[in-house]
Motif scaffolding. Structure first.
Motif, PDB file in Angstrom:
ATOM      1  N   UNK A 147      46.027  65.325 -79.121  1.00 53.27           N
ATOM      2  CA  UNK A 147      46.276  66.678 -79.623  1.00 53.27           C
ATOM      3  C   UNK A 147      46.255  67.639 -78.442  1.00 53.27           C
ATOM      4  N   UNK A 148      46.862  68.807 -78.627  1.00 55.56           N
ATOM      5  CA  UNK A 148      46.924  69.792 -77.549  1.00 55.56           C
ATOM      6  C   UNK A 148      46.746  71.191 -78.120  1.00 55.56           C
ATOM      7  N   UNK A 149      45.825  71.949 -77.553  1.00 55.53           N
ATOM      8  CA  UNK A 149      45.681  73.360 -77.894  1.00 55.53           C
ATOM      9  C   UNK A 149      46.639  74.172 -77.033  1.00 55.53           C
ATOM     10  N   UNK A 150      46.809  75.455 -77.379  1.00 49.63           N
ATOM     11  CA  UNK A 150      47.677  76.305 -76.562  1.00 49.63           C
ATOM     12  C   UNK A 150      47.157  76.408 -75.131  1.00 49.63           C
ATOM     13  N   UNK A 151      45.836  76.489 -74.977  1.00 48.83           N
ATOM     14  CA  UNK A 151      45.280  76.571 -73.623  1.00 48.83           C
ATOM     15  C   UNK A 151      45.554  75.288 -72.851  1.00 48.83           C
ATOM     16  N   UNK A 152      45.438  74.143 -73.507  1.00 51.85           N
ATOM     17  CA  UNK A 152      45.728  72.869 -72.835  1.00 51.85           C
ATOM     18  C   UNK A 152      47.206  72.750 -72.485  1.00 51.85           C
ATOM     19  N   UNK A 153      48.071  73.336 -73.328  1.00 55.35           N
ATOM     20  CA  UNK A 153      49.507  73.285 -73.052  1.00 55.35           C
ATOM     21  C   UNK A 153      49.897  74.090 -71.817  1.00 55.35           C
ATOM     22  N   UNK A 154      49.009  74.980 -71.377  1.00 54.10           N
ATOM     23  CA  UNK A 154      49.279  75.707 -70.142  1.00 54.10           C
ATOM     24  C   UNK A 154      49.458  74.727 -68.979  1.00 54.10           C
ATOM     25  N   UNK A 155      48.705  73.637 -69.003  1.00 51.35           N
ATOM     26  CA  UNK A 155      48.771  72.657 -67.901  1.00 51.35           C
ATOM     27  C   UNK A 155      50.179  72.083 -67.757  1.00 51.35           C
ATOM     28  N   UNK A 156      50.785  71.501 -68.800  1.00 55.19           N
ATOM     29  CA  UNK A 156      52.148  70.985 -68.601  1.00 55.19           C
ATOM     30  C   UNK A 156      53.184  72.078 -68.378  1.00 55.19           C
ATOM     31  N   UNK A 157      52.959  73.290 -68.922  1.00 53.54           N
ATOM     32  CA  UNK A 157      53.901  74.373 -68.635  1.00 53.54           C
ATOM     33  C   UNK A 157      53.936  74.658 -67.135  1.00 53.54           C
ATOM     34  N   UNK A 158      52.775  74.603 -66.495  1.00 53.36           N
ATOM     35  CA  UNK A 158      52.689  74.914 -65.063  1.00 53.36           C
ATOM     36  C   UNK A 158      53.014  73.693 -64.195  1.00 53.36           C
ATOM     37  N   UNK A 159      52.536  72.517 -64.597  1.00 52.55           N
ATOM     38  CA  UNK A 159      52.610  71.346 -63.711  1.00 52.55           C
ATOM     39  C   UNK A 159      53.524  70.230 -64.206  1.00 52.55           C
ATOM     40  N   UNK A 160      54.189  70.425 -65.333  1.00 54.56           N
ATOM     41  CA  UNK A 160      55.092  69.379 -65.831  1.00 54.56           C
ATOM     42  C   UNK A 160      56.467  69.487 -65.210  1.00 54.56           C
ATOM     43  N   UNK A 161      56.564  69.315 -63.907  1.00 54.37           N
ATOM     44  CA  UNK A 161      57.825  69.506 -63.186  1.00 54.37           C
ATOM     45  C   UNK A 161      58.827  68.393 -63.460  1.00 54.37           C
TER      46      UNK A 161
END
Length: 228
Positions: A147-161
């Motif tokens: 599962x992913x929260x909005x705060x956790x989704x920040x990680x792939x938004x920033x680093x999911x290149x």
């Protein structure tokens, strides 16, 4: 980055917006035509597809963003003369094909680089090569994530290149769940959080913008039943 004029995009609503947009703007120049844009907004407000009044975002991009959203979803394309045409997916919806499966397919195919990613005021780094919604689902399938929260989704938004970044994103998410502050997980905040629109903001303001992007991705996925 995806337009967030409407964060929830249920298929029936997108189909109706597409139908109205095509009727009103299909053969007319949409760009630089505020009268047509205002007419479109008033029509969707009258039909209950948009609430009148104050917007959720302080700078939502106005009526123009509806065209950008349909373009981002791969349902329309912009012609050189400023008018819009239907893609095969958009035409299929107007021909009566159930829109949910089409919209799910469009999200899974959504990728960077893309024509939308090179749009004015977007200009996503061309080195980023990823299908973001597929990346999100691949993360969710990992036993340690699920599962992913909005705060956790920040990680792939920033680093999911790219899709080789799954391990990196998973490790940072697990560190976040372990209690490490999000700010401490940023390798280089000035560079990692840089966008054209937020380059003059501080780290907290940039993180707030990225959190909005993460929430929009989450809403797109949940309102089309890609995630539950």
């Amino acid at each position: 980055m995806v337009p967030r004029n409407k964060r929830d995009i249920p298929a029936w609503k997108i189909a109706q917006l597409l139908h109205i947009f095509q009727q009103m703007a299909g053969l007319r120049q949409w760009s630089g035509n505020p009268q047509l844009q205002k007419m479109f907004r008033r029509t969707i407000e009258r039909l209950g597809l948009k609430r009148p009044g104050r917007q959720r975002d302080q700078n939502p991009g106005g009526d123009r963003t509806y065209a950008k959203q349909l373009e981002c979803l791969g349902l329309v394309f912009k012609r050189p003369d400023g008018s819009y045409g239907l893609t095969l997916a958009g035409q299929a919806i107007l021909d009566g094909t159930p829109p949910l499966r089409i919209l799910q397919t469009q999200l899974l195919r959504h990728q960077y680089p893309s024509a939308y990613g090179y749009s004015q005021n977007i200009w996503i780094n061309p080195a980023i090569r990823v299908k973001p919604f597929l990346f999100m689902l691949e993360l969710l399938r990992r036993p340690e994530i699920q599962h992913l929260t909005d705060e956790e989704l920040i990680i792939p938004v920033v680093y999911g290149h790219n899709h080789d970044c799954l391990d990196l994103c998973s490790a940072k998410i697990m560190a976040l769940r372990g209690g490490q502050p999000l700010a401490d997980l940023l390798d280089n905040p000035a560079e990692d959080l840089h966008t054209r629109k937020t380059q003059n903001r501080n780290v907290a303001e940039r993180l707030a913008d990225v959190r909005n992007i993460a929430n929009t991705f989450s809403c797109y996925a949940s309102s089309t039943n890609l995630v539950l």
